[in-house]
Design an enzyme around this catalytic site. Sequence first.
Site, short mmCIF file in Angstrom:
data_model
loop_
_atom_site.label_atom_id
_atom_site.label_comp_id
_atom_site.label_asym_id
_atom_site.label_seq_id
_atom_site.Cartn_x
_atom_site.Cartn_y
_atom_site.Cartn_z
N GLU A 31 2.57 -8.11 -2.97
CA GLU A 31 3.37 -7.64 -1.83
C GLU A 31 2.56 -6.65 -1.01
O GLU A 31 1.74 -5.91 -1.55
CB GLU A 31 4.67 -7.01 -2.38
N ASP A 32 2.78 -6.63 0.30
CA ASP A 32 2.08 -5.66 1.13
C ASP A 32 2.64 -4.25 0.94
O ASP A 32 1.90 -3.32 0.65
CB ASP A 32 2.10 -6.08 2.62
N PHE A 61 5.51 4.01 9.80
CA PHE A 61 5.45 2.56 9.91
C PHE A 61 4.00 2.14 10.11
O PHE A 61 3.33 2.62 11.01
CB PHE A 61 6.32 2.09 11.08
N GLY A 117 12.78 -1.53 -1.43
CA GLY A 117 12.74 -2.22 -2.73
C GLY A 117 13.67 -3.42 -2.79
O GLY A 117 13.67 -4.16 -3.78
N ARG A 163 -1.49 -8.00 12.92
CA ARG A 163 -1.88 -8.46 11.58
C ARG A 163 -3.38 -8.63 11.45
O ARG A 163 -3.94 -8.58 10.37
CB ARG A 163 -1.22 -9.82 11.28
N ASP A 165 9.20 -0.89 0.21
CA ASP A 165 9.87 0.12 1.04
C ASP A 165 11.20 0.45 0.37
O ASP A 165 11.23 1.20 -0.61
CB ASP A 165 10.03 -0.47 2.44
#
Length: 171
Positions: A94-95, A147, A100, A160, A98
């Site tokens: 996963e990146d 963010f 969860g 990205r 947050d």
Amino acid sequence: MLRKLFSKDEIDEAVKRLALMIENDYDDEKIVFICLLKGSFVFTSDLIREIRNPSRVDFLRASSYGCGTSSKGEVTITKDIEESIEGENVIIVEDIIDSGLTLTRVRDMLKARRPKSLRICALLDKRARREVEIEGDYVGFVLEDGFVVGYGIDFEEMHRNLPDIYVVVED
Ligand code: IMP
Ligand code: MG
């Protein structure tokens, strides 16, 4: 505005550290990496190339964010993996963890398919923002808040392609 948070070199180091931990934990066992699309496609591609275990890669897409920067709290699986994971050592890649919510939903769904083991590898962990109890087994960086974009991670589908990780700040 974007402010650089982690350089490509720092990310490379973190990826190598995570890969080493994984190699040590799994000896020569086979691993199935499950890349959570889209955010972790760059991370996954770097991570798996540092790991010498016999491996498979599969892809799963769960949507929790529509547009914008805050979770809607709802998680839908929009693309499932394509191979069976029964009896396999599975690592979810996963990146960012947050709230969860995404990982909890994905983990519970995959657990029901009876893998031999199931662990989580996350590049970034926003621990302070957790809404449900879930921890990454392998974590690259812990983030206080903010963010972030780059290295596969987006804001409204953009950024990205940036090789470094940036935090989005108000102008
Ligand atoms: P959670 O369900 O709240 O843990 O959300 C996790 C997902 O939200 C991550 O896989 C990301 O796709 C997305 N997300 C969380 N924080 C950020 C961020 O700072 N930048 C971009 N996407 C994020
Ligand atoms: Mg994601």
